[in-house]
Design an enzyme around this catalytic site. Structure first.
Site, PDB file in Angstrom:
ATOM      1  N   ASP A 198      -4.068  -1.788  -5.291  1.00 25.88           N
ATOM      2  CA  ASP A 198      -3.080  -0.819  -4.804  1.00 25.88           C
ATOM      3  C   ASP A 198      -1.730  -1.488  -4.555  1.00 25.88           C
ATOM      4  O   ASP A 198      -0.718  -0.798  -4.392  1.00 25.88           O
ATOM      5  CB  ASP A 198      -3.554  -0.209  -3.482  1.00 25.88           C
ATOM      6  CG  ASP A 198      -4.109   1.192  -3.639  1.00 25.88           C
ATOM      7  OD1 ASP A 198      -3.693   1.895  -4.577  1.00 25.88           O
ATOM      8  OD2 ASP A 198      -4.959   1.577  -2.809  1.00 25.88           O
ATOM      9  N   GLN A 251      -9.128   4.682  -0.409  1.00 24.38           N
ATOM     10  CA  GLN A 251      -8.324   5.893  -0.612  1.00 24.38           C
ATOM     11  C   GLN A 251      -7.640   6.307   0.691  1.00 24.38           C
ATOM     12  O   GLN A 251      -8.247   6.341   1.758  1.00 24.38           O
ATOM     13  CB  GLN A 251      -9.218   7.029  -1.139  1.00 24.38           C
ATOM     14  CG  GLN A 251      -8.475   8.293  -1.513  1.00 24.38           C
ATOM     15  CD  GLN A 251      -7.511   8.130  -2.684  1.00 24.38           C
ATOM     16  OE1 GLN A 251      -7.685   7.258  -3.535  1.00 24.38           O
ATOM     17  NE2 GLN A 251      -6.484   8.946  -2.728  1.00 24.38           N
ATOM     18  N   LYS A 309      -9.900   8.667 -10.803  1.00 24.77           N
ATOM     19  CA  LYS A 309      -9.824   7.203 -10.968  1.00 24.77           C
ATOM     20  C   LYS A 309     -11.099   6.690 -11.626  1.00 24.77           C
ATOM     21  O   LYS A 309     -11.058   5.829 -12.508  1.00 24.77           O
ATOM     22  CB  LYS A 309      -9.602   6.533  -9.605  1.00 24.77           C
ATOM     23  CG  LYS A 309      -8.197   6.775  -9.065  1.00 24.77           C
ATOM     24  CD  LYS A 309      -8.003   6.381  -7.610  1.00 24.77           C
ATOM     25  CE  LYS A 309      -6.599   6.803  -7.142  1.00 24.77           C
ATOM     26  NZ  LYS A 309      -6.337   6.551  -5.734  1.00 24.77           N
TER      27      LYS A 309
HETATM   28  N1  GUN Z   1      -3.452   8.207  -1.689  1.00 28.18           N
HETATM   29  C1  GUN Z   1      -2.390   8.710  -2.377  1.00 28.18           C
HETATM   30  N2  GUN Z   1      -1.926   7.798  -3.250  1.00 28.18           N
HETATM   31  C2  GUN Z   1      -2.705   6.706  -3.122  1.00 28.18           C
HETATM   32  C3  GUN Z   1      -2.718   5.432  -3.770  1.00 28.18           C
HETATM   33  O1  GUN Z   1      -1.906   5.114  -4.651  1.00 28.18           O
HETATM   34  N3  GUN Z   1      -3.684   4.576  -3.352  1.00 28.18           N
HETATM   35  C4  GUN Z   1      -4.574   4.885  -2.378  1.00 28.18           C
HETATM   36  N4  GUN Z   1      -5.483   3.965  -2.028  1.00 28.18           N
HETATM   37  N5  GUN Z   1      -4.589   6.058  -1.760  1.00 28.18           N
HETATM   38  C5  GUN Z   1      -3.653   6.955  -2.131  1.00 28.18           C
END
Ligand code: GUN
Length: 283
Positions: A120, A97, A53
């Site tokens: 998100d 996350q 990311k």
């Molecule tokens: N863990 C797996 N996919 C995601 C996501 O799209 N966002 C976040 N914050 N954590 C994740």
């Protein structure tokens, strides 16, 4: 004839290029888009996702800040960090996350993020808008990326029968809503661990979205010839290889299919970049 294999990396790259252009415009107007990523603990897979990311932010010209919190951080401590980021006017997007290790309620954390910084799309206000049929807000990145891929594939979505395997907060549930929303207009069946006759439901579907996290679960004889099959799952095998929820032999039956890796994964990140740009524009 084998399935067309979707190029998630290529589509993600073109979305990131559009985002980069938007970022340049915003920077010229005096706003530097800024994503804050919070990670609790040191789960190796989560560290890789977070690093990817951050790299995408670099490609798009978005500022990113990583906030690492020790494993064992309490819910109050995580929410305190979120509150600080909520009040920081230089931060436009906040992402914590998942999974968060320990005794932290992820729903409480999602609810603590300011809805306008919720890149998100997990805040109840943003998910609630989707339930109301409004898909114009900040949407969860993985299902939004899947919809983009399907639209790009040329699949007929209106009236199509779609089976969504999995009912998670992050993928399955929002995915189902996004496919059923006015304008997309698919007829959606949500398949979950208590569903019966899963194979028949899948075989009757024009579109299958597999998001259950169980390797190679969707078999060739579950798939209608020519169907569109999206593989959201990603698991690491003992030999270190990555596999999805869909048996690779499905490519012999499906008409179109997303690969693992290189399918939905890069799209999730591209949509996160897009959400961050949107949040910065809305700030
Ligand atoms: N863990 C797996 N996919 C995601 C996501 O799209 N966002 C976040 N914050 N954590 C994740």
């Amino acid at each position: 004839m084998g399935a067309v294999v979707a190029d998630g990396r290529g589509l993600a790259s073109s979305i990131e290029q559009d985002v980069s252009r938007g970022v340049v415009e915003l920077v010229e107007s005096g706003i530097m888009p800024h994503l804050a990523v919070v990670i609790v603990g040191e789960d190796p897979a989560s560290l890789v996702y977070v690093r990817n990311k951050q790299r995408a932010c670099e490609r798009c010209g978005i500022k990113s800040t990583l906030i690492g919190m020790p494993e064992g951080s309490s819910q109050e401590e995580v929410i305190e960090t979120v509150d600080e980021l909520n009040s920081d006017d230089s931060v436009h997007g906040i992402l914590v996350q998942s999974p968060i290790p320990g005794d932290v309620d992820e729903l409480e954390v999602a609810s603590a993020i300011s809805p306008i910084k919720d890149v998100d799309g997990f805040h109840p206000a943003n998910l609630g808008r989707l339930v109301q049929g409004d898909a114009s807000g900040l949407l969860p990145c993985t299902p939004a990326g899947v919809v983009r891929m399907l639209e790009h594939s040329g699949a007929q979505l209106r009236g199509a029968k779609a089976a969504v395997l999995g009912r998670s907060r992050i993928v399955g549930m929002p995915m189902s809503l996004m496919l059923a929303v006015k304008g997309i207009d698919a007829t959606v069946t949500i398949v979950h661990s208590r569903s019966e006759d899963v194979e028949t439901i899948c075989r009757d579907s024009d579109i299958i979205i597999a998001a259950i996290g169980r390797p190679r679960t969707v078999k060739p004889d579950w798939v209608k010839p020519g169907a569109y099959v999206v593989d959201v799952g990603i698991s690491r095998e003992d030999d270190g290889g990555l596999v999805g929820d869909v048996d690779p032999h499905v490519a012999e039956v499906a008409g179109w299919m997303t690969p693992v890796p290189g399918g939905v994964g890069p799209m999730t990140i591209a949509l996160l970049m897009e959400n961050t740009l949107t949040a910065a524009r809305n700030s």
